[in-house]
Motif scaffolding. Structure first.
Motif, mmCIF file in Angstrom:
data_model
loop_
_atom_site.group_PDB
_atom_site.id
_atom_site.type_symbol
_atom_site.label_atom_id
_atom_site.label_comp_id
_atom_site.label_asym_id
_atom_site.label_seq_id
_atom_site.Cartn_x
_atom_site.Cartn_y
_atom_site.Cartn_z
ATOM 1 N N VAL A 195 0.844 -1.212 -0.068
ATOM 2 C CA VAL A 195 -0.061 -0.247 0.161
ATOM 3 C C VAL A 195 0.845 1.295 -0.039
ATOM 4 O O VAL A 195 0.816 2.225 -0.942
ATOM 5 N N MET A 196 1.731 1.177 0.881
ATOM 6 C CA MET A 196 2.482 2.655 1.065
ATOM 7 C C MET A 196 4.158 2.472 0.781
ATOM 8 O O MET A 196 4.622 3.533 0.835
ATOM 9 N N GLY A 197 4.662 1.233 0.592
ATOM 10 C CA GLY A 197 6.063 1.171 0.151
ATOM 11 C C GLY A 197 7.000 1.786 1.099
ATOM 12 O O GLY A 197 8.202 2.169 0.677
ATOM 13 N N ILE A 198 6.811 1.431 2.329
ATOM 14 C CA ILE A 198 7.887 1.730 3.386
ATOM 15 C C ILE A 198 8.845 0.680 2.957
ATOM 16 O O ILE A 198 8.913 -0.322 2.829
ATOM 17 N N PRO A 199 10.302 1.136 2.718
ATOM 18 C CA PRO A 199 11.168 0.311 2.371
ATOM 19 C C PRO A 199 11.309 -0.799 3.139
ATOM 20 O O PRO A 199 11.327 -1.026 4.473
ATOM 21 N N GLN A 200 11.603 -2.109 2.392
ATOM 22 C CA GLN A 200 11.550 -3.290 3.076
ATOM 23 C C GLN A 200 12.846 -3.449 4.180
ATOM 24 O O GLN A 200 12.760 -4.108 4.927
ATOM 25 N N GLU A 201 13.838 -2.917 3.828
ATOM 26 C CA GLU A 201 14.944 -2.928 4.602
ATOM 27 C C GLU A 201 14.881 -2.215 5.754
ATOM 28 O O GLU A 201 15.660 -2.434 6.776
ATOM 29 N N HIS A 202 13.550 -1.529 6.279
ATOM 30 C CA HIS A 202 13.293 -0.905 7.388
ATOM 31 C C HIS A 202 12.375 -1.676 8.082
ATOM 32 O O HIS A 202 11.957 -1.118 9.106
ATOM 33 N N VAL B 8 10.011 -0.706 11.626
ATOM 34 C CA VAL B 8 8.755 -1.131 11.436
ATOM 35 C C VAL B 8 8.582 -2.450 11.768
ATOM 36 O O VAL B 8 9.437 -3.366 10.890
ATOM 37 N N PHE B 9 7.827 -3.071 12.702
ATOM 38 C CA PHE B 9 7.752 -4.505 13.034
ATOM 39 C C PHE B 9 6.651 -5.080 13.150
ATOM 40 O O PHE B 9 5.549 -4.503 13.218
ATOM 41 N N PHE B 10 6.600 -6.277 12.376
ATOM 42 C CA PHE B 10 5.220 -7.160 12.388
ATOM 43 C C PHE B 10 5.585 -8.337 13.251
ATOM 44 O O PHE B 10 6.453 -9.063 12.961
ATOM 45 N N LEU B 11 4.667 -8.799 14.158
ATOM 46 C CA LEU B 11 4.636 -9.738 15.074
ATOM 47 C C LEU B 11 3.671 -10.303 15.928
ATOM 48 O O LEU B 11 2.571 -9.482 15.864
ATOM 49 N N THR B 12 3.608 -11.313 16.347
ATOM 50 C CA THR B 12 2.518 -11.600 17.203
ATOM 51 C C THR B 12 2.485 -10.760 18.579
ATOM 52 O O THR B 12 3.789 -10.567 19.110
ATOM 53 N N PRO B 13 1.711 -10.565 19.277
ATOM 54 C CA PRO B 13 1.608 -10.013 20.795
ATOM 55 C C PRO B 13 2.615 -10.893 21.789
ATOM 56 O O PRO B 13 3.204 -10.260 22.718
ATOM 57 N N GLN B 14 2.639 -12.269 21.642
ATOM 58 C CA GLN B 14 3.106 -12.834 22.608
ATOM 59 C C GLN B 14 4.726 -12.714 22.285
ATOM 60 O O GLN B 14 5.648 -12.525 23.570
ATOM 61 N N VAL B 15 5.219 -12.474 21.158
ATOM 62 C CA VAL B 15 6.587 -12.035 21.085
ATOM 63 C C VAL B 15 6.813 -10.728 21.414
ATOM 64 O O VAL B 15 8.003 -10.647 21.960
#
Length: 626
Positions: free
Chosen positions: A134-141, A163-170
């Motif tokens: 959608v917004m193209g935040i650089p993948q290396e970030h 920018v982080f994608f994760l489960t709440p447990q992590v």
């Protein structure tokens, strides 16, 4: 930077190649924007301190890569300024709104951290790609963090990525280890936010963050905010929500983007055969419940009106306040009676809703289960009525239990016969067009049975099953994350046209367009039905069929629908009935009000990074395919 990525400066430069991209903006504004974006990128590399970038903060950016939907624009604008719970039916762009918010906070706070949490690893893997698209935040970030990533490596990623994608447990684990720099987190997106009740990991994350900083924005996403008004208030309180944006399919600004969906309720009477099985099974139940009733631990009432939950509550009451006439070893005997009754009533619910075969599989698991089931096994085996019933079921399903359906096929519940008819009729009607069907059932044994039944029609119906990861005892085993994602891919790509799923298929995963949804059971919570319904009607007219057993299941469904209407009415009609979080932070300095600027975003191609030790994608799916 990857060759497939453009800098923010280059993304803005793409506007010159698309003169129609922003026809309502004048050249002066374009010049200001060009400088602002350039300075924002420069500050990203030069500014070591945490803080707001005033040059980037003059504007907030909204993409015109996709057709403009006014409700998405308005919700995005509101979410920038206050902690917002967004309630949108599945398929109407919650992830799009999240991407816009994350992108702008990424620009405004060059050293801040942005977090997107989803409840399962497959959802996390899907959302990182969707947000990039959608917004193209650089993948290396960006970084996808999982429990299988070494703790030291996660600590380094928290230091070096943004920018982080994760489960709440992590997230909970990394906060407890101080790996996550909580004070630097500026934006938290919470997917499937209705789960944020009790002490769910979502609640723990927000509580820990707020202990260390007040300066972070919360965006909570859900197709429906809770099972009842009390649950909605819990979500609001636990996630620090100060504003709600709710839309239904009937909302004026949403209607033009929703294809018509028909909802049919089919109520199926039990029939004479199933009714006889229920009567015989109740005779077994009576033996065990009567012992508890004689000791005044259960109210004497019609056995049919009991529920497993009521017996669990009675057991808790006994544990908290045991009667004085029950002493010592006798308490252990009564605990055993409660355990037997709870198991038997679970079997009774299976018999009512799913049929004789699901009951048979459940009892088989008791007989072959762990040592904890010994007393239940022994008591049942001493019941002549029960053993006669069990041997009869064993004879009926002996062949089927070895993986080969009997001929002629035995429908263990009249609902199965109705389901068979609905699915066949659908594929015969759509014979000239490509179409897909999704069927939901809460019990794994039922999922397996439905798939085996439909596999008899291989010319029309190409069926596969879809389940969560957990496995228990010797029952139907769950799917790993890789297997889940592979099933979704093959169904979306047309390798199979029918997916039979447990509740894991309800939430979030991009299954693709489905023309027919069949719900094979009713749930008390309206959340489940809303999520299931969202799987159809995205690109063309869809159909939802709910198949219910006459009696308790039908009443459960009607109550769920009533709760859903009540919740929406409470939110839409009287938001003051909820206690909102009063201290939603102003994330921007006083006097700063960014103006909207629409622009084209070049996202580049998302590159799937190889996972160390990953097996070939040519997985063996013998246990998935029927």
């Amino acid at each position: 930077m990857s060759a497939h990525q453009r800098t923010l400066f280059q993304s803005w430069g793409r506007r010159d190649q698309n003169p129609a991209a922003a026809p309502d903006e004048d050249e002066d504004d374009d010049d200001v924007m060009l400088v602002a974006v350039y300075e924002a990128e420069r500050s990203l590399q030069a500014a070591p301190e945490l803080g707001f970038d005033p040059s980037a903060g003059r504007v907030w950016i909204y993409p015109i890569n996709y057709p403009l939907r006014e409700y998405q624009l308005r919700i995005s604008e509101a979410a920038l300024l206050q902690n917002t719970l967004v309630c949108l039916p599945t398929g109407l762009g919650k992830t799009f709104i999240a991407s816009v918010l994350m992108y702008n906070f990424y620009r405004w706070f060059p050293s801040g951290k942005i977090v997107f949490m989803a409840p399962t690893k497959p959802l996390v893997a899907q959302q990182i790609q969707a947000c990039h698209g959608v917004m193209g935040i650089p993948q290396e970030h960006m970084a996808e963090l999982t429990g299988s990533t070494a703790a030291q490596q996660r600590r380094e990623l928290w230091r070096s990525k943004r920018v982080f994608f994760l489960t709440p447990q992590v997230m909970v684990n990394d906060l407890s280890r101080n790996s996550c720099p909580a004070a630097h987190v500026r934006c938290v997106v919470i997917d499937e936010a209705h789960k944020a009740t009790g002490n769910h990991a979502y609640c723990q994350v927000i509580r820990e963050l707020s202990n260390q900083t007040q300066q972070f924005r919360v965006l909570a996403l859900s197709a429906t905010p809770g099972g009842d008004v009390k649950a909605v208030q819990q979500v609001i309180s636990n996630l620090l929500i100060s504003h709600i944006e709710l839309r239904s399919e009937d909302s004026p600004d949403v209607q033009t983007h929703v294809h018509q969906r028909s909802l049919e309720k089919i109520v199926v009477p039990p029939g004479e055969t199933l009714a006889q099985y229920q009567t015989r099974y109740l005779q077994v139940l009576e033996k065990f419940t009567s012992r508890l009733a004689q000791m005044r631990l259960l109210n004497q009432r019609d056995l049919r009106s009991f529920t497993k939950y009521q017996i669990i509550l009675a057991r808790e009451q006994f544990r908290r306040n045991p009667p004085p006439h029950i002493q010592g070893p006798q308490q252990g005997v009564i605990e055993g009676d409660f355990s037997i009754c709870i198991s038997l009533y679970h079997g009774y619910e299976l018999l009512q809703q799913m049929g004789v075969r699901s009951l048979f599989l459940f009892i088989q698991n008791i007989f072959s289960g762990p040592k904890g089931s010994t007393r239940v096994r022994n008591e049942l085996q001493r019941s002549p009525v029960f053993m006669d019933l069990y041997r009869e079921m064993e004879s009926m399903f002996a062949t089927a239990s070895r993986g080969q359906p009997r001929e002629p096929y035995v429908y263990s519940h009249p609902k199965l016969q109705k389901l068979d008819q609905v699915v066949l009729q659908h594929f015969e009607t759509w014979a000239e067009m490509s179409t897909r069907v999704m069927i939901f059932s809460s019990f794994r044994e039922s999922v397996q049975e439905i798939a085996e039944m439909l596999s008899r029609h291989q010319q029309l119906v190409r069926v596969m099953t879809f389940m969560g990861q957990a496995s228990a005892g010797k029952g139907v085993r769950g799917f790993t994350q890789k297997e889940q994602l592979e099933v979704v891919r093959r169904f979306r790509d047309g390798g199979f046209n029918t997916l039979v799923s447990t509740c894991v298929g309800e939430e979030g995963l991009d299954i693709g367009e489905v023309d027919l949804i069949v719900c094979f059971d009713a749930q008390k919570s309206p959340i489940r039905l809303v999520q299931r319904m969202g799987r159809t009607g995205r690109r063309r007219q869809g159909r939802i069929v709910v198949i219910l057993a006459e009696g308790r299941e039908e009443r459960t469904y009607n109550q769920s629908q009533s709760n859903r209407r009540s919740i929406n009415k409470s939110i839409m009609g009287n938001k003051h009935s909820f206690q909102m979080f009063a201290h939603s932070p102003r994330m921007l300095p006083a006097g700063v009000t960014p103006t909207l600027h629409k622009m084209h975003i070049s996202c580049g191609r998302f590159e799937h990074r190889p996972v160390k030790g990953r097996r070939s994608s040519l997985l063996t799916f013998q246990h998935l395919l029927i």
